[in-house]
Structure formats: structure tokens, C-alpha cells
Design a protein around this motif. Structure first.
Motif, mmCIF file in Angstrom:
data_model
loop_
_atom_site.group_PDB
_atom_site.id
_atom_site.type_symbol
_atom_site.label_atom_id
_atom_site.label_comp_id
_atom_site.label_asym_id
_atom_site.label_seq_id
_atom_site.Cartn_x
_atom_site.Cartn_y
_atom_site.Cartn_z
ATOM 1 N N ALA A 1 0.897 -1.270 0.036
ATOM 2 C CA ALA A 1 -0.019 0.166 0.125
ATOM 3 C C ALA A 1 0.941 1.080 -0.060
ATOM 4 C CB ALA A 1 -0.795 -0.116 1.338
ATOM 5 N N GLN A 2 1.995 1.114 0.676
ATOM 6 C CA GLN A 2 2.795 2.366 0.682
ATOM 7 C C GLN A 2 4.224 1.947 1.037
ATOM 8 O OE1 GLN A 2 1.560 5.391 3.550
ATOM 9 N NE2 GLN A 2 3.039 7.019 2.848
ATOM 10 N N PRO A 3 4.902 1.827 0.336
ATOM 11 C CA PRO A 3 6.338 1.292 0.349
ATOM 12 C C PRO A 3 7.054 2.286 0.939
ATOM 13 C CG PRO A 3 5.732 0.688 -1.967
ATOM 14 C CD PRO A 3 4.698 1.583 -1.357
ATOM 15 N N PRO A 4 7.906 1.830 2.006
ATOM 16 C CA PRO A 4 8.659 2.934 2.833
ATOM 17 C C PRO A 4 9.763 3.308 1.922
ATOM 18 C CG PRO A 4 8.985 0.716 3.599
ATOM 19 C CD PRO A 4 8.052 0.496 2.880
ATOM 20 N N LEU A 5 10.243 4.532 1.823
ATOM 21 C CA LEU A 5 11.148 5.200 1.031
ATOM 22 C C LEU A 5 12.587 4.842 1.792
ATOM 23 C CD1 LEU A 5 11.903 6.617 -1.643
ATOM 24 C CD2 LEU A 5 11.670 8.872 -0.555
ATOM 25 N N ILE A 6 13.387 4.226 0.860
ATOM 26 C CA ILE A 6 14.959 3.830 1.330
ATOM 27 C C ILE A 6 15.751 4.319 0.143
ATOM 28 C CG2 ILE A 6 16.674 2.207 2.070
ATOM 29 C CD1 ILE A 6 14.416 0.574 3.114
ATOM 30 N N LEU A 7 16.606 5.148 0.345
ATOM 31 C CA LEU A 7 17.570 5.825 -0.617
ATOM 32 C C LEU A 7 18.911 5.400 -0.181
ATOM 33 C CD1 LEU A 7 15.570 9.224 -1.582
ATOM 34 C CD2 LEU A 7 15.778 7.137 -2.920
ATOM 35 N N LEU B 1 16.397 6.408 5.531
ATOM 36 C CA LEU B 1 15.260 5.746 5.647
ATOM 37 C C LEU B 1 14.245 6.608 6.351
ATOM 38 C CD1 LEU B 1 18.097 4.080 6.584
ATOM 39 C CD2 LEU B 1 16.405 2.118 6.147
ATOM 40 N N GLU B 2 13.097 6.084 6.152
ATOM 41 C CA GLU B 2 11.954 6.509 6.783
ATOM 42 C C GLU B 2 12.025 5.824 8.460
ATOM 43 O OE1 GLU B 2 8.457 5.815 4.599
ATOM 44 O OE2 GLU B 2 8.804 7.649 3.541
ATOM 45 N N PRO B 3 11.688 6.350 9.635
ATOM 46 C CA PRO B 3 11.538 5.674 10.873
ATOM 47 C C PRO B 3 10.400 4.615 10.684
ATOM 48 C CG PRO B 3 11.733 8.081 11.132
ATOM 49 C CD PRO B 3 11.650 7.931 9.725
ATOM 50 N N GLY B 4 10.830 3.491 11.463
ATOM 51 C CA GLY B 4 9.751 2.315 11.470
ATOM 52 C C GLY B 4 10.576 1.271 11.285
ATOM 53 N N THR C 1 11.684 12.791 -2.829
ATOM 54 C CA THR C 1 11.442 13.440 -1.691
ATOM 55 C C THR C 1 10.766 12.581 -0.538
ATOM 56 O OG1 THR C 1 11.089 15.399 -3.012
ATOM 57 C CG2 THR C 1 10.350 15.697 -0.610
ATOM 58 N N PHE C 2 11.265 12.622 0.815
ATOM 59 C CA PHE C 2 10.417 12.006 1.754
ATOM 60 C C PHE C 2 9.333 12.724 2.182
ATOM 61 C CE2 PHE C 2 14.745 9.997 1.861
ATOM 62 C CZ PHE C 2 14.458 8.966 2.191
ATOM 63 N N SER D 1 14.279 16.695 1.526
ATOM 64 C CA SER D 1 14.872 16.767 0.120
ATOM 65 C C SER D 1 16.408 16.409 0.096
ATOM 66 C CB SER D 1 14.498 17.919 -0.506
ATOM 67 O OG SER D 1 15.173 19.145 0.357
ATOM 68 N N GLY D 2 17.052 16.250 1.369
ATOM 69 C CA GLY D 2 18.806 16.039 1.290
ATOM 70 C C GLY D 2 19.297 16.403 2.345
ATOM 71 N N PHE D 3 20.545 16.562 2.526
ATOM 72 C CA PHE D 3 21.334 16.904 3.744
ATOM 73 C C PHE D 3 22.852 17.487 3.453
ATOM 74 C CE2 PHE D 3 22.319 12.546 2.139
ATOM 75 C CZ PHE D 3 23.710 12.420 2.283
#
Length: 531
Positions: free
Chosen positions: A265-271, A348-351, A290-291, A320-322
Motif C-alpha cells: 500500500a505504501q512502500p517505505p522510501l529507502i534511498l 530511511l523513514e523511521p519504522g 522526496t521523503f 529533500s537532502g542533507f
């Protein structure tokens, strides 16, 4: 009864019989005498019973003390004014409960709930379901009590319970038990109001799962009740249907199935990525995507082109970055210039992190950390997932303190780990508040739902360069992170790595430049992603 109380009562009765009390009628005298008797039996003067709630509270006192029984019935009846409330008195409802020996401390909350619904009928499906739950908890949600429950709980007034004789069939089948009712109540709620989100639909299906009814014979009912067709993550490619048809929608499998559906349903974004030519100057990095919220970012040098002790620092992190730069320590000299390094990062998104089978293999979290002195340690106690052999990577995601610093870990267990903001030994050990992020990964090689390889291992390493092999070989060199997990050497220390390949990486420990360059072997975690 005390002698004084007995004398008082006797005098009152004599006065009434003799006609001495002219202001009161004989009826008033009888009432006063009876009130006196009730007070003497209860031992204290009771609060006046004015409402049904008062009467229920009064009876509760007897039930909790083990005296709501036939031997105390008259006292209860008079003290609690049970006769004054139809919900308790009609059809000798409370009397029958007491006579049957059922007015116990364990049973009373349920009986009290039923009495309240006898007094005021349920107005919503939720209230009606709660009413039925009182019968279920008394093992009375059965055919012998159907008429009483049907009328008390107004089950006929709600389509979710009455249509297709839904509740009646459950009761007739002997399925309306205390263990089963929470799940049936959940299904009834969804029959009344269809799920609006994937999470609600999954919760609906979980009620069928807990009843061992997530099977082909219940597919149509579940499909319609839970609106599984409304959510692509469940309906596309007949995903849930195939699981049910295969007989795999079981209580044992459901947590993993639900996790994978959430992922669909909502794949967590990992870059992940590589940043070239990073030195002591700040280098801004932009994400390819973009997260939704601020991610946790982990980064480490993948090369060892500058030999001075140093660490990778991150700041200005947003969706958007760091920013990234190499921070050298200054124990021997004030020079902080550093050769260009190749830095690898993982955002990564927390979780939780799940593998391709839906099992939790890791997690990401954030916290705030202030170091008041060098000896202060903190503990993260309790993980989102369960791990047999976790490894941890933790680093700061801010640069609020001016002193060079990094995170030090210790006592990594299956339930917790300890951490501190470690400044280099030549500094005072106190540090301003920083944002810290942590990555926990179960040791081993894990294929994520998108096919990416996430790996973690540990090895004892000291100041000498040592090769660390990955648990599995990726197709291309991955991004590698490393960090000590122990404090076997008292001096502050960081890991440095180079030689990243598809088979492994070379890792060593670095103390501050002013020290002798040697360090006791520490357990070092190596985490790789991608390839």
C-alpha cells in the motif's frame, strides 16, 4: 447489635406502640424502625440510594465482599432499594441472580452492565455489541439466553447484527463465547461501517483470522465486510484471494501477510548513494526522491584516503537532502584539512524494516541526546521488532555542538543497547543536544520486498586493518556502515573502512592522533545495503 442500639430501637418501638410519639403516624414509626434495623445490619449509615447507579454501586459493595448471597438478600434489597428500579426488580431479575449464587465479584461487572442496558436500551451498534459482551463474559451468549439478550441489547434494531440472522446464527452455532466475542464484535462494527483505509480493512480481516475463518468458505463474507476489493494492495493480482485459496491466511502467518500488504500500500522510501570528493568542507546532497517526513540518514567514508582520525558528520537534514563533511579531531594539532573521500549514505523513514516474506528484520528510530559529562550513558530499552542477534548503527543527524564527536555503543542485546555522545579524549566530554538516529538489523542477509539486499554481521577488530566478509555476495559493491558495539578499550574510538567490494570490506579502529594508535579489539558491526 450493640446494647445501646438495641435499647434505642426498643424505646422507639415502645413509644410508637404507646402512642407517645404524637407527631408521627404508626406508618412513620414502622419506617423509622426498619431504617434503624438496616443501619444496624450494615454497620454504618449508608449513602442515600437515589439513582440506579447508586443502587448498582451499593450491590457492588456486597458482591466485592462476598455477601451478595441469599443469606443477605433482605438486607441488600432494603439497603440498596433494589425494588425501586424496574431494571433490577422486574421479573425478579436481581433476586434470581442472587438465588442462583451468581452475584459474585467476578460476575457483577457484567450483570451491572446488563442492568444498565435493561434500564436504557442501546442506542448504537457499539452499545449493543457491548451489551452482548456482558452476556458473553457470563457464558450466557447462548440459545438459552437468546430472547433475553435479543430484547435487552436491542440486537434487532441494528442491521449489522440482525440482517441475515447474523448474530442469531453465531449464537445458535455455540460460537458466541467470551474468547470469540471481541472478534465478532469487530466484524459487526465493520458490517455497520465499512473500512475506509487499508489499515482498517486489514484490521477487519484480522477478526476473521482470529476466528480461524480467513478461509475459502468465508471468502465472500470477508470480501464484502472488509471491502478488500477497494484497496489495490489487497486486490491487485488477486493478492489476498490467492493467499486465502492457498490456505495460508492463518493466525501464524497473518502478521507477515499484513506487513506485506502495508508495504504494497505504501512502500517505505529507502534511498542510498555515493558522494565523491567529500572533505572538511560542507557538501550539500540532494535526494533523488522526496521523503514525506524527515528521514534518518546514515553515512560513512567508503575510502581511507586521509589517514588522520576523523568521522563523517551530517547536518541540515530535511525531506529533500542533507549536508555532509569530514570532521577531524585536533588532539595533536589544530589542522583539520582532510583528503577527499568517497562517502556512502543510506536514508530511511523511521519504522520497521521487513523482508520479502514480511518478517521484521530491522528498524529505524530517532531520538534527542544531550551529553552532560563524559561518564554519562543512556539506554534504549525495547525495540519495535524481536531480534535474536541485533547489530546497531547509530550516529548524529545534527551539528549543534562545536566539539568533534560521534556516538559510542555498548551492551547491545536482544532487548536494549547503551549509547553516549563520545567526544575525543582531549575534549571535556560535555556536548550540546544533538539529534541521533539508529538502525537495528538482525545479523544475517535479508532480501527486502523490492529485492534489495540488506546485511549485518559483527567481528572482533582492533587498530589493525581486518577484512570482513559479507554474509552474502551482492551483485555490486554496496554502501557500508560500521561501528563498535563494545567498550573494551577506554579511549574514544571510531571505525574506518575501505576496500568495499562484493565480498566484503576492510575495517580498522582509530583513536585520537595524540594517542599511541593501538586499541583493544572491539566487537564491530558491519551493515551493508544494496548491490
Amino acid at each position: 447489635m450493640t446494647a445501646r442500639a438495641s435499647s434505642t430501637l426498643s424505646l422507639r418501638i415502645i413509644q410508637c406502640l404507646a402512642g407517645i410519639t404524637l407527631a408521627a403516624s404508626a406508618t412513620a414509626c414502622d419506617t423509622e424502625a426498619e431504617d434503624q434495623r438496616v443501619t444496624e445490619r450494615s454497620g454504618t449509615t449508608s449513602d442515600p440510594v437515589e439513582t440506579l447507579a447508586d443502587a448498582l454501586s451499593c450491590v457492588e459493595g456486597y458482591a466485592m465482599s462476598g455477601t451478595c448471597d441469599w443469606g443477605h438478600w433482605t438486607e441488600i434489597y432494603l439497603t440498596c432499594d433494589t425494588y425501586a428500579f424496574d431494571a433490577m426488580d422486574d421479573d425478579d431479575y436481581l433476586l434470581d441472580i442472587v438465588q442462583a449464587g451468581d452475584c459474585t465479584a467476578a460476575n457483577w461487572p457484567s450483570y451491572a452492565g446488563i442492568i444498565e442496558y435493561r434500564d436504557s436500551a442501546p442506542q448504537t451498534v457499539s452499545e449493543s455489541a457491548d451489551c452482548v459482551s456482558q452476556f458473553a463474559s457470563l457464558d450466557s451468549c447462548d440459545w438459552g439466553h437468546w430472547t433475553e439478550m435479543h430484547l435487552t441489547c436491542d440486537t434487532y434494531a441494528f442491521d449489522a447484527m440482525d440482517d441475515d440472522d447474523y448474530l442469531l446464527d453465531i449464537v445458535q452455532a455455540g460460537e458466541c463465547t467470551e474468547a470469540n466475542w471481541p472478534s465478532y464484535a469487530g466484524i459487526i462494527e465493520y458490517r455497520d461501517s465499512a473500512p475506509q483505509t487499508v489499515s482498517e480493512s486489514l484490521d477487519c480481516v484480522s477478526q476473521f483470522v482470529s476466528l480461524d475463518s480467513c478461509d475459502w468458505s468465508h471468502w465472500t463474507e470477508m470480501y464484502l465486510t472488509c471491502d478488500t476489493y477497494a484497496f489495490d494492495a489487497m486486490d491487485d493480482d488477486d493478492y489476498l484471494l490467492d493467499i486465502v485459496q492457498a490456505g495460508e491466511c492463518t493466525q501464524a502467518n497473518w502478521p507477515q501477510i499484513a506487513a506485506l500488504i502495508h508495504y504494497r500500500a505504501q512502500p517505505p522510501l529507502i534511498l542510498d548513494g555515493l558522494v565523491a570528493d567529500v572533505d572538511e568542507s560542507v557538501v550539500p546532497v540532494s535526494f533523488d526522491e522526496t521523503f514525506a517526513g524527515t528521514p534518518a540518514v546514515f553515512a560513512a567514508m567508503q575510502t581511507l584516503d586521509g589517514i588522520d582520525p576523523s568521522d563523517t558528520r551530517l547536518g541540515a537534514i530535511d525531506t529533500s537532502g542533507f549536508d555532509v563533511f569530514i570532521q577531524e579531531e585536533q588532539s595533536r594539532d589544530s589542522e583539520v584539512g582532510h583528503a577527499h573521500e568517497l562517502v556512502g549514505y543510506l536514508a530511511l523513514e523511521p519504522g520497521v524494516i521487513i523482508d520479502e516474506d514480511g518478517y521484521t528484520v530491522g528498524e529505524v528510530g530517532t531520538l534527542s541526546l544531550t551529553q552532560d559529562d563524559a561518564g554519562e550513558w543512556f539506554t534504549l530499552d525495547g525495540y519495535l521488532g524481536s531480534y535474536g542477534d541485533p547489530v546497531v548503527i547509530m550516529m548524529t543527524n545534527s551539528v549543534n555542538g562545536s566539539h568533534a564527536s560521534h556516538i559510542r555503543l555498548d551492551d547491545v542485546t536482544s532487548e536494549s543497547f547503551s549509547y553516549q555522545l563520545e567526544e575525543w579524549d582531549y575534549l571535556d566530554g560535555t556536548h550540546a543536544t544533538e539529534t541521533a538516529v539508529y538502525l537495528i538489523v538482525e545479523a544475517g542477509a535479508h532480501i527486502l520486498p523490492d529485492g534489495t539486499l540488506l546485511q549485518a554481521t559483527t567481528q572482533m577488530i582492533d587498530h589493525g586493518a581486518q577484512a570482513v566478509s559479507f554474509p552474502a555476495s551482492p551483485a555490486a559493491p554496496p554502501v557500508v556502515l560500521s561501528q563498535t558495539q563494545t567498550v573494551n578499550g577506554g579511549s574514544s574510538v571510531v571505525t574506518r573502512q575501505n576496500g568495499v567490494s562484493t565480498s566484503g570490506v576492510v575495517v580498522r579502529l582509530q583513536e585520537q592522533e595524540a594517542d599511541n594508535g593501538t586499541h583493544n579489539a572491539e566487537s564491530v558491526a558491519v551493515v551493508s545495503y544494496g548491490g
